[in-house]
Write a protein that holds these residues in place. Structure first.
Motif, PDB file in Angstrom:
ATOM      1  N   LEU A  12       7.083   0.558   8.558  1.00  9.33           N
ATOM      2  CA  LEU A  12       6.234   0.932   7.426  1.00  9.33           C
ATOM      3  C   LEU A  12       4.784   0.746   7.839  1.00  9.33           C
ATOM      4  CD1 LEU A  12       8.123  -0.911   4.523  1.00  9.33           C
ATOM      5  CD2 LEU A  12       8.483   1.407   5.380  1.00  9.33           C
ATOM      6  N   THR A  13       4.014   1.824   7.785  1.00 10.16           N
ATOM      7  CA  THR A  13       2.612   1.747   8.149  1.00 10.16           C
ATOM      8  C   THR A  13       1.788   2.492   7.104  1.00 10.16           C
ATOM      9  OG1 THR A  13       1.024   2.099   9.962  1.00 10.16           O
ATOM     10  CG2 THR A  13       2.691   3.804   9.609  1.00 10.16           C
ATOM     11  N   GLY A  14       0.488   2.422   7.221  1.00  8.68           N
ATOM     12  CA  GLY A  14      -0.393   3.067   6.256  1.00  8.68           C
ATOM     13  C   GLY A  14      -1.692   2.302   6.163  1.00  8.68           C
ATOM     14  N   TYR A  15      -2.737   2.988   5.724  1.00  6.24           N
ATOM     15  CA  TYR A  15      -4.057   2.381   5.685  1.00  6.24           C
ATOM     16  C   TYR A  15      -4.140   1.335   4.580  1.00  6.24           C
ATOM     17  CZ  TYR A  15      -9.052   2.178   6.643  1.00  6.24           C
ATOM     18  OH  TYR A  15     -10.298   1.754   7.010  1.00  6.24           O
ATOM     19  N   LEU A  16      -5.187   0.516   4.649  1.00  8.53           N
ATOM     20  CA  LEU A  16      -5.370  -0.580   3.705  1.00  8.53           C
ATOM     21  C   LEU A  16      -5.290  -0.096   2.260  1.00  8.53           C
ATOM     22  CD1 LEU A  16      -8.368  -2.244   5.562  1.00  8.53           C
ATOM     23  CD2 LEU A  16      -6.030  -3.084   5.510  1.00  8.53           C
ATOM     24  N   GLY A  17      -4.449  -0.750   1.471  1.00  8.72           N
ATOM     25  CA  GLY A  17      -4.365  -0.445   0.048  1.00  8.72           C
ATOM     26  C   GLY A  17      -3.514   0.752  -0.317  1.00  8.72           C
ATOM     27  N   ALA A  18      -2.835   1.347   0.655  1.00  7.19           N
ATOM     28  CA  ALA A  18      -2.055   2.556   0.367  1.00  7.19           C
ATOM     29  C   ALA A  18      -0.795   2.250  -0.439  1.00  7.19           C
ATOM     30  CB  ALA A  18      -1.677   3.267   1.661  1.00  7.19           C
ATOM     31  N   GLY A  19      -0.251   1.050  -0.261  1.00  7.44           N
ATOM     32  CA  GLY A  19       0.946   0.677  -1.018  1.00  7.44           C
ATOM     33  C   GLY A  19       2.122   0.245  -0.162  1.00  7.44           C
ATOM     34  N   VAL A 126       7.447   5.399   8.744  1.00  9.98           N
ATOM     35  CA  VAL A 126       7.088   5.849   7.401  1.00  9.98           C
ATOM     36  C   VAL A 126       5.638   5.451   7.144  1.00  9.98           C
ATOM     37  CG1 VAL A 126       7.595   5.686   4.940  1.00  9.98           C
ATOM     38  CG2 VAL A 126       9.465   5.561   6.614  1.00  9.98           C
ATOM     39  N   THR A 127       4.789   6.418   6.907  1.00 15.26           N
ATOM     40  CA  THR A 127       3.375   6.171   6.646  1.00 15.26           C
ATOM     41  C   THR A 127       3.081   6.383   5.168  1.00 15.26           C
ATOM     42  OG1 THR A 127       2.730   6.833   8.880  1.00 15.26           O
ATOM     43  CG2 THR A 127       0.999   6.831   7.203  1.00 15.26           C
ATOM     44  N   VAL A 128       2.573   5.338   4.516  1.00 17.01           N
ATOM     45  CA  VAL A 128       2.208   5.413   3.102  1.00 17.01           C
ATOM     46  C   VAL A 128       0.745   5.837   3.008  1.00 17.01           C
ATOM     47  CG1 VAL A 128       2.152   4.202   0.889  1.00 17.01           C
ATOM     48  CG2 VAL A 128       3.845   3.561   2.628  1.00 17.01           C
ATOM     49  N   VAL A 129       0.471   6.828   2.164  1.00 16.79           N
ATOM     50  CA  VAL A 129      -0.867   7.412   2.042  1.00 16.79           C
ATOM     51  C   VAL A 129      -1.347   7.287   0.598  1.00 16.79           C
ATOM     52  CG1 VAL A 129      -2.168   9.580   2.118  1.00 16.79           C
ATOM     53  CG2 VAL A 129      -0.560   9.027   3.949  1.00 16.79           C
ATOM     54  N   ASP A 130      -2.597   6.891   0.431  1.00 21.17           N
ATOM     55  CA  ASP A 130      -3.244   6.842  -0.884  1.00 21.17           C
ATOM     56  C   ASP A 130      -3.791   8.231  -1.186  1.00 21.17           C
ATOM     57  OD1 ASP A 130      -5.023   6.571  -3.023  1.00 21.17           O
ATOM     58  OD2 ASP A 130      -5.701   4.592  -2.398  1.00 21.17           O
ATOM     59  N   LEU A 156       3.363  10.154   0.110  1.00 20.93           N
ATOM     60  CA  LEU A 156       2.075  10.448  -0.520  1.00 20.93           C
ATOM     61  C   LEU A 156       2.064   9.737  -1.869  1.00 20.93           C
ATOM     62  CD1 LEU A 156      -0.589  11.933  -0.305  1.00 20.93           C
ATOM     63  CD2 LEU A 156       0.519  13.962  -1.253  1.00 20.93           C
ATOM     64  N   ASN A 157       1.434   8.589  -1.891  1.00 17.45           N
ATOM     65  CA  ASN A 157       1.495   7.680  -3.036  1.00 17.45           C
ATOM     66  C   ASN A 157       0.294   7.875  -3.967  1.00 17.45           C
ATOM     67  OD1 ASN A 157       2.794   5.566  -4.437  1.00 17.45           O
ATOM     68  ND2 ASN A 157       1.452   4.041  -3.494  1.00 17.45           N
ATOM     69  N   LYS A 158       0.429   7.376  -5.199  1.00 16.76           N
ATOM     70  CA  LYS A 158      -0.622   7.429  -6.223  1.00 16.76           C
ATOM     71  C   LYS A 158      -0.946   8.865  -6.634  1.00 16.76           C
ATOM     72  CE  LYS A 158      -2.663   3.184  -4.323  1.00 16.76           C
ATOM     73  NZ  LYS A 158      -3.892   2.459  -3.943  1.00 16.76           N
ATOM     74  N   VAL A 159       0.080   9.715  -6.636  1.00 17.54           N
ATOM     75  CA  VAL A 159      -0.150  11.119  -6.975  1.00 17.54           C
ATOM     76  C   VAL A 159      -0.537  11.295  -8.438  1.00 17.54           C
ATOM     77  CG1 VAL A 159       1.362  11.981  -5.160  1.00 17.54           C
ATOM     78  CG2 VAL A 159       2.307  11.524  -7.439  1.00 17.54           C
TER      79      VAL A 159
END
Length: 329
Positions: A12-19, A126-130, A156-159
């Motif tokens: 699980l990866t993704g930029y800071l605060g993505a979820g 899996v990359t989580v994106v804000d 693609l989170n926070k849609v």
């Protein structure tokens, strides 16, 4: 060991605060009947993610040894080897990386260490994106681009915070960096876990079977991204004696900037499809299955990386042909 007997690992990866931690907590708390060992990496001397992980039966291993890019591989090998001694206690492994991490060292671990490779398999990155902040962040944060480049699956989170037109722009930008990843939209990481776990998404055979037209996403040729992708295609058969030295030289000379490579190759006088993928300087490939009757024998290669010299790649690729004929999208 048979692939089916290997323990699957999801990164699980993704930029800071993505979820990422929200997703991790969902996985750990949902009633799915599976047990997970969890490896958590946090940037800096004091980790906080362990405090955010919900109280569950899973075992949590935290690595507080600095940037994952520099030091993770040795620790990861050691921890996985320890876990394998108790492999009957869990069904799969989750690795959550810091928001500033390049996922490459994690992925490479499953290429380079024979013991890890023999007992585990990388199921998916899996990359989580804000969705709300990606377009503002992506030009300033190269890490965000590189995390997208490595993704097999993008959440693609926070849609709910972005309109449909805005989501279309976000997905278009993601596709410009990574045309092969599967994208799922979510609010607060509410996604069917079957869409991200147990997908064998890192398995190139499966990717090509599920998405045989994955190169169709290549239509946007802007190159203002730090990380960009391009494809090479040919209906002409390739000469293996030319192709393998060429692709190895690509990995050797451009490995640090070649984040991912995926491809299916049609060799002359070979009735089987040859599939390859790479992470930086590490390549793996094997014959997959016979070409089907009437199936077009097309070589398709995708390169995702930092400022890769496309013209030079195309020239080298053409030199691998048994006869002329290339199309690059």
């Amino acid at each position: 060991m048979n692939t089916l007997d290997k323990t699957p690992v999801t990164v699980l990866t993704g930029y800071l605060g993505a979820g990422k931690t929200t997703l991790l907590n969902r996985i750990l708390s949902e009633n799915h009947g599976k047990r997970y060992a969890v490896i958590v990496n946090e940037f800096g001397d004091v980790g906080i993610d362990n405090d955010l992980v919900v109280d569950a039966d899973e075992e949590v291993f935290e690595m507080n040894n600095g940037c994952i890019c520099c030091t993770v591989r040795g620790d990861l090998i050691r921890i996985i080897e320890g876990l394998m001694k108790r492999r009957n206690h869990f069904d799969a492994i989750l690795i959550e990386t810091t928001g500033l991490a390049d996922p490459a060292p994690v992925a490479q671990t499953f290429f380079v260490d024979e013991d890890v490779q023999s007992k585990t398999k990388l199921d998916a990155i899996v990359t989580v994106v804000d969705a709300k902040h990606l377009l503002d962040e992506i030009d300033k944060a190269h890490e965000a681009q590189e995390q997208l480049a490595f993704a097999d699956i993008v959440l693609l989170n926070k849609v709910d915070l972005v309109g449909e037109e805005g989501l279309g722009e976000v997905e278009k930008r993601i596709r410009r960096i990574n045309p092969t990843a599967v994208i799922h939209r979510s609010e607060r990481c509410q996604v069917d876990l079957d869409n991200i776990l147990g997908r064998s998404a890192f398995d190139l055979d499966r990717v090509l079977e599920i998405e045989p037209e994955f190169l169709k996403h290549f239509h946007d040729h802007d190159h203002d991204d730090h990380v960009a992708s391009f494809s090479l295609l040919s209906d002409a058969p390739l000469d293996p004696e030319r192709f393998f030295p060429w692709i190895q030289s690509i990995a050797q000379n451009h490995g640090p900037d070649m984040l991912r490579m995926k491809g299916i190759i049609a060799f002359a006088d070979d009735d089987d499809r040859f599939v390859m993928q790479g992470v930086h300087m590490l390549l793996e490939g094997d014959h997959q299955r016979p070409w089907k009757a009437g199936e077009k024998r097309t070589t398709r290669l995708v390169f995702i990386g930092r400022d890769l010299p496309r013209d030079a790649f195309e020239e080298g690729f053409r030199n691998c042909f048994v006869q002329e004929g290339v199309a690059a999208e």
